[in-house]
Design a protein around this motif. Structure first.
Motif, PDB file in Angstrom:
ATOM      1  N   UNK A  72      43.207  34.093  41.564  1.00 47.46           N
ATOM      2  CA  UNK A  72      41.605  33.993  41.719  1.00 47.46           C
ATOM      3  C   UNK A  72      40.909  34.770  41.014  1.00 47.46           C
ATOM      4  N   UNK A  73      39.565  34.372  40.355  1.00 50.92           N
ATOM      5  CA  UNK A  73      39.241  32.918  40.585  1.00 50.92           C
ATOM      6  C   UNK A  73      39.576  31.983  39.521  1.00 50.92           C
ATOM      7  N   UNK A  74      39.287  30.760  39.483  1.00 53.57           N
ATOM      8  CA  UNK A  74      39.764  29.786  38.638  1.00 53.57           C
ATOM      9  C   UNK A  74      39.625  29.986  37.249  1.00 53.57           C
ATOM     10  N   UNK A  75      38.394  30.693  36.856  1.00 53.74           N
ATOM     11  CA  UNK A  75      38.087  30.996  35.449  1.00 53.74           C
ATOM     12  C   UNK A  75      39.312  31.937  34.921  1.00 53.74           C
ATOM     13  N   UNK A  77      42.354  32.218  36.017  1.00 51.28           N
ATOM     14  CA  UNK A  77      43.419  31.530  36.032  1.00 51.28           C
ATOM     15  C   UNK A  77      43.574  30.892  34.813  1.00 51.28           C
ATOM     16  N   UNK A  78      42.515  30.208  34.416  1.00 54.81           N
ATOM     17  CA  UNK A  78      42.433  29.214  32.991  1.00 54.81           C
ATOM     18  C   UNK A  78      42.581  30.532  31.818  1.00 54.81           C
ATOM     19  N   UNK A  79      41.755  31.660  31.901  1.00 52.77           N
ATOM     20  CA  UNK A  79      42.100  32.657  30.829  1.00 52.77           C
ATOM     21  C   UNK A  79      43.408  32.809  30.639  1.00 52.77           C
ATOM     22  N   UNK A  80      44.081  33.252  31.736  1.00 55.96           N
ATOM     23  CA  UNK A  80      45.763  33.708  31.856  1.00 55.96           C
ATOM     24  C   UNK A  80      46.664  32.498  31.401  1.00 55.96           C
ATOM     25  N   UNK A  81      46.144  31.529  31.587  1.00 55.37           N
ATOM     26  CA  UNK A  81      47.025  30.214  30.971  1.00 55.37           C
ATOM     27  C   UNK A  81      46.683  30.209  29.597  1.00 55.37           C
ATOM     28  N   UNK A  82      45.488  29.948  29.344  1.00 59.15           N
ATOM     29  CA  UNK A  82      45.360  30.101  27.680  1.00 59.15           C
ATOM     30  C   UNK A  82      46.107  31.152  26.912  1.00 59.15           C
ATOM     31  N   UNK A 214      43.383  38.807  47.676  1.00 59.52           N
ATOM     32  CA  UNK A 214      43.555  39.883  48.522  1.00 59.52           C
ATOM     33  C   UNK A 214      43.895  41.048  47.856  1.00 59.52           C
ATOM     34  N   UNK A 215      44.664  41.138  46.691  1.00 55.15           N
ATOM     35  CA  UNK A 215      45.019  42.130  45.996  1.00 55.15           C
ATOM     36  C   UNK A 215      43.780  42.774  45.224  1.00 55.15           C
ATOM     37  N   UNK A 216      43.055  41.963  44.804  1.00 52.64           N
ATOM     38  CA  UNK A 216      41.776  42.223  44.138  1.00 52.64           C
ATOM     39  C   UNK A 216      40.729  42.852  44.997  1.00 52.64           C
ATOM     40  N   UNK A 217      40.654  42.326  46.177  1.00 56.94           N
ATOM     41  CA  UNK A 217      39.729  43.046  47.398  1.00 56.94           C
ATOM     42  C   UNK A 217      40.308  44.464  47.499  1.00 56.94           C
ATOM     43  N   UNK A 218      41.480  44.623  47.795  1.00 54.75           N
ATOM     44  CA  UNK A 218      42.193  45.623  48.023  1.00 54.75           C
ATOM     45  C   UNK A 218      41.939  46.838  46.899  1.00 54.75           C
ATOM     46  N   UNK A 219      41.923  46.340  45.734  1.00 56.18           N
ATOM     47  CA  UNK A 219      41.875  47.539  44.468  1.00 56.18           C
ATOM     48  C   UNK A 219      40.206  47.587  44.195  1.00 56.18           C
ATOM     49  N   UNK A 220      39.531  46.938  44.880  1.00 57.05           N
ATOM     50  CA  UNK A 220      38.052  46.965  44.686  1.00 57.05           C
ATOM     51  C   UNK A 220      37.584  46.507  43.379  1.00 57.05           C
ATOM     52  N   UNK A 221      38.280  45.221  43.057  1.00 60.55           N
ATOM     53  CA  UNK A 221      38.010  44.653  41.878  1.00 60.55           C
ATOM     54  C   UNK A 221      36.800  43.770  42.083  1.00 60.55           C
ATOM     55  N   UNK A 222      35.903  43.964  41.051  1.00 58.59           N
ATOM     56  CA  UNK A 222      34.682  43.001  40.822  1.00 58.59           C
ATOM     57  C   UNK A 222      34.700  41.726  40.386  1.00 58.59           C
ATOM     58  N   UNK A 223      35.012  40.647  41.281  1.00 61.61           N
ATOM     59  CA  UNK A 223      35.618  39.405  41.088  1.00 61.61           C
ATOM     60  C   UNK A 223      34.262  38.614  40.237  1.00 61.61           C
ATOM     61  N   UNK A 224      33.119  39.014  40.741  1.00 66.71           N
ATOM     62  CA  UNK A 224      32.007  38.190  39.926  1.00 66.71           C
ATOM     63  C   UNK A 224      32.188  38.748  38.509  1.00 66.71           C
ATOM     64  N   UNK A 225      32.444  39.934  38.088  1.00 66.53           N
ATOM     65  CA  UNK A 225      32.542  40.241  36.835  1.00 66.53           C
ATOM     66  C   UNK A 225      33.813  39.685  36.325  1.00 66.53           C
TER      67      UNK A 225
END
Length: 257
Positions: A72-75, A77-82, A214-225
């Motif tokens: 998460x997020x979809x974008x 996912x797409x970056x990692x797939x590429x 869930x891991x992103x939130x626990x780590x305080x990752x800015x998902x919008x960024x």
């Protein structure tokens, strides 16, 4: 093909199992029988596949299965797939291998169903085990569908993933399918260190969180960024057009004989 249970049944089940040694025994068996098995290997990202492919392609024909609806997020996912596809392409060109690639559909709701009730579990806990089970089940099913000899995962290269748990889940999943699980602990033998070196050699993007919300939130990752950075990265990129040579093509054993 040697069955993992043939080795495990002779071991002391009360002791911690060295899955790297078990894999080495299986590889020796392949070499003694002069065979190169087909392996469908789950990979969550390019970094995890680096040393894993360098190691396994010496002994087997490997196809990467990118089945990661937990990301998460979809974008992102797409970056990692590429990036995964670009690494495979670059790796093949540099090493003269023919690693192929398959992507599962992105179905995050299935992932959320698989971990329902475990959202507040700490990283490395029951939620992660449920996630391993969800993804390895997909890999095993695809391995049966496409006639692979083994299914496995590159997850064990990460020092943040419990290889005992990943392998236990894989062994349990094997019991429901007519394919064999490939045990591993790819972080052994300096595997993780080599993966870091290869990321530098191949200029591979290394993400800052495992992928799940869930891991992103626990780590305080800015998902919008993260979303914005991933969208910017993907502008003008088309993996289907850029990396057509790694698309999986199925050949039956009768065709190969």
């Amino acid at each position: 093909m040697i069955d993992l249970h043939e080795i495990l049944d002779r071991m002391n089940q009360s002791q911690k199992i060295n899955y790297d040694k078990i894999l080495q025994k299986m590889i020796k068996n392949w070499q003694d029988q002069k065979i190169r098995p087909r392996i469908l290997l789950h990979s969550c990202c390019a970094p995890c596949s680096t040393y894993t492919l360098e190691y396994l392609t010496k002994y087997a024909d490997v196809t990467i299965y990118y089945a990661n609806s937990n990301i998460h997020p979809r974008a992102e996912y797409q970056r990692r797939e590429y990036v995964q596809q670009k690494f495979i392409t670059d790796f093949n060109q540099k090493t003269n291998n023919n690693v192929q690639f398959i992507a599962a559909p992105y179905e995050p709701q299935q992932y959320f169903e698989a971990v329902r009730g475990l959202e507040k579990e700490p990283e490395g806990g029951e939620r992660c085990e449920a996630c391993f089970n969800y993804r390895l089940d997909l890999v095993a099913a695809k391995a049966v569908e496409l006639g692979f000899d083994y299914f496995g995962s590159a997850l064990t290269i990460s020092p943040h993933k419990n290889s005992q748990v990943v392998n236990r889940v894989g062994i349990d999943v094997q019991n429901f399918y007519t394919t064999k699980y490939l045990p591993s602990d790819f972080k052994k033998n300096n595997g993780y260190r080599r993966s870091v070196e290869m990321c530098k050699e191949y200029d591979v993007y290394r993400q800052c969180y495992c992928g799940c919300l869930f891991a992103a939130k626990a780590q305080g990752i800015d998902l919008s960024q993260i979303r914005q950075e991933a969208k910017t990265f993907m502008q003008g990129k088309d993996a289907g057009k850029e990396f057509p040579d790694i698309k999986f093509t199925y050949h039956t054993k009768q065709q190969d004989d």
